[in-house]
Design an enzyme around this catalytic site. Structure first.
Site, PDB file in Angstrom:
ATOM      1  CB  CYS A  34      -0.931  -0.022   1.210  1.00  0.00           C
ATOM      2  SG  CYS A  34      -1.865   1.502   1.443  1.00  0.00           S
ATOM      3  CB  CYS A  37      -0.050   2.094   3.987  1.00  0.00           C
ATOM      4  SG  CYS A  37      -1.721   1.471   3.732  1.00  0.00           S
TER       5      CYS A  37
END
Length: 297
Positions: A34, A37
């Site tokens: 991700c 993230c």
């Protein structure tokens, strides 16, 4: 339930639920693949470190490795960030992506929740010492007040009350450069503290106080011509840290004569004097009433 799932649940209890009994846990759901993230992680870590003393902790949940936990929270996209207190989800922090946004939300939560961090406990411990320093300073023993606040600063160097008291004591002791250094070293989140603002106002007044050998001449000029606005202003500046009553009288007299003189300089200096002594001070309250009478009477 698989052994891995049971282990994930036990880890969640240990790392999130148990700490949340007396702390606010920022719960970050993420994954290695991700990109957003990875961008958010440094922000979360910085804010968590900043608020650690206030009772905030960061816990990270890898959704690929702890699927059962992610499923319990019905995580459908990442990053997802929650705040947990006493085992309950109390806020969704997902939309906060900057340090400022996260700090604002955490401040709101901490005002509402019964959380006492290490900073709060330390503040309570040093409160009597700060009060003693303030009493000594108020009594006029600036050097001793400097010594007291310097010792407290070793215990709580980032406490706004300590920073403000130390700076004001240094100003009273005739050490404005050191006071400036103390204020410059204050953490960014203390900038809006009322005590810090009061100390900065006191420092500004000290910079304007220049009695020197001209005090007698300034008094003579004002006595000879009470309408000499420049002389009144300079005399008020010379007296402002040593004789606040006379300084206030001079400034109020100047405002009464011409409130717009020098772009309202007398009023600005008087308001700085009020801030330096604290807006809740009884003397300040009395002088504010006098100012209101001059402006609106």
């Amino acid at each position: 339930m698989s052994a891995a799932d049971r282990e994930a649940i036990e880890a969640f209890k240990r790392d999130v639920i148990e700490p949340s009994m007396n702390a606010l846990v920022i719960l970050d759901f993420w994954a290695e693949w991700c990109g957003p993230c990875k961008q958010l992680t440094p922000v979360l870590e910085k804010v968590a470190a900043k608020y650690a003393g206030k009772g905030v902790k960061l816990a990270k949940i890898n959704v690929d490795e702890q699927k059962v936990v992610a499923a319990q929270f019905r995580v459908q996209s990442i990053p997802t960030v929650y705040a947990v207190f006493q085992g309950q989800l109390v806020a969704d922090l997902t939309q906060a992506r900057t340090e400022g946004q996260l700090s604002q939300l955490l401040d709101q939560l901490l005002r509402q929740l019964p959380i006492e961090g290490a900073d709060d406990a330390l503040h309570q411990d040093i409160a009597p010492l700060v009060a003693m320093g303030e009493e000594v300073l108020e009594a006029g023993d600036a050097d001793r007040a400097v010594s007291i606040f310097a010792q407290i600063a070793e215990m709580a160097p980032e406490d706004p009350a300590v920073i403000a008291g130390h700076a004001r004591a240094l100003i009273a002791a005739g050490r404005p450069e050191e006071a400036q250094a103390v204020l410059d070293a204050a953490p960014d989140d203390a900038a809006k503290d009322a005590g810090i603002a009061r100390a900065r106002a006191a420092l500004a007044l000290a910079a304007e106080s220049d009695a020197g050998d001209d005090l007698g001449a300034l008094r003579a000029r004002v006595d000879g011509n009470p309408d000499d606005q420049e002389a009144r202003f300079e005399l008020a500046g010379a007296l402002i840290t040593g004789n606040r009553d006379l300084a206030a009288d001079l400034l109020l007299g100047s405002i009464e004569r011409d409130r717009e003189w020098n772009e309202g300089a007398a009023r600005k200096r008087l308001l700085t004097l009020f801030e330096a002594h604290g807006l809740e001070d009884k003397w300040v309250a009395a002088q504010r009433r006098r100012l209101s009478a001059v402006l609106f009477g």
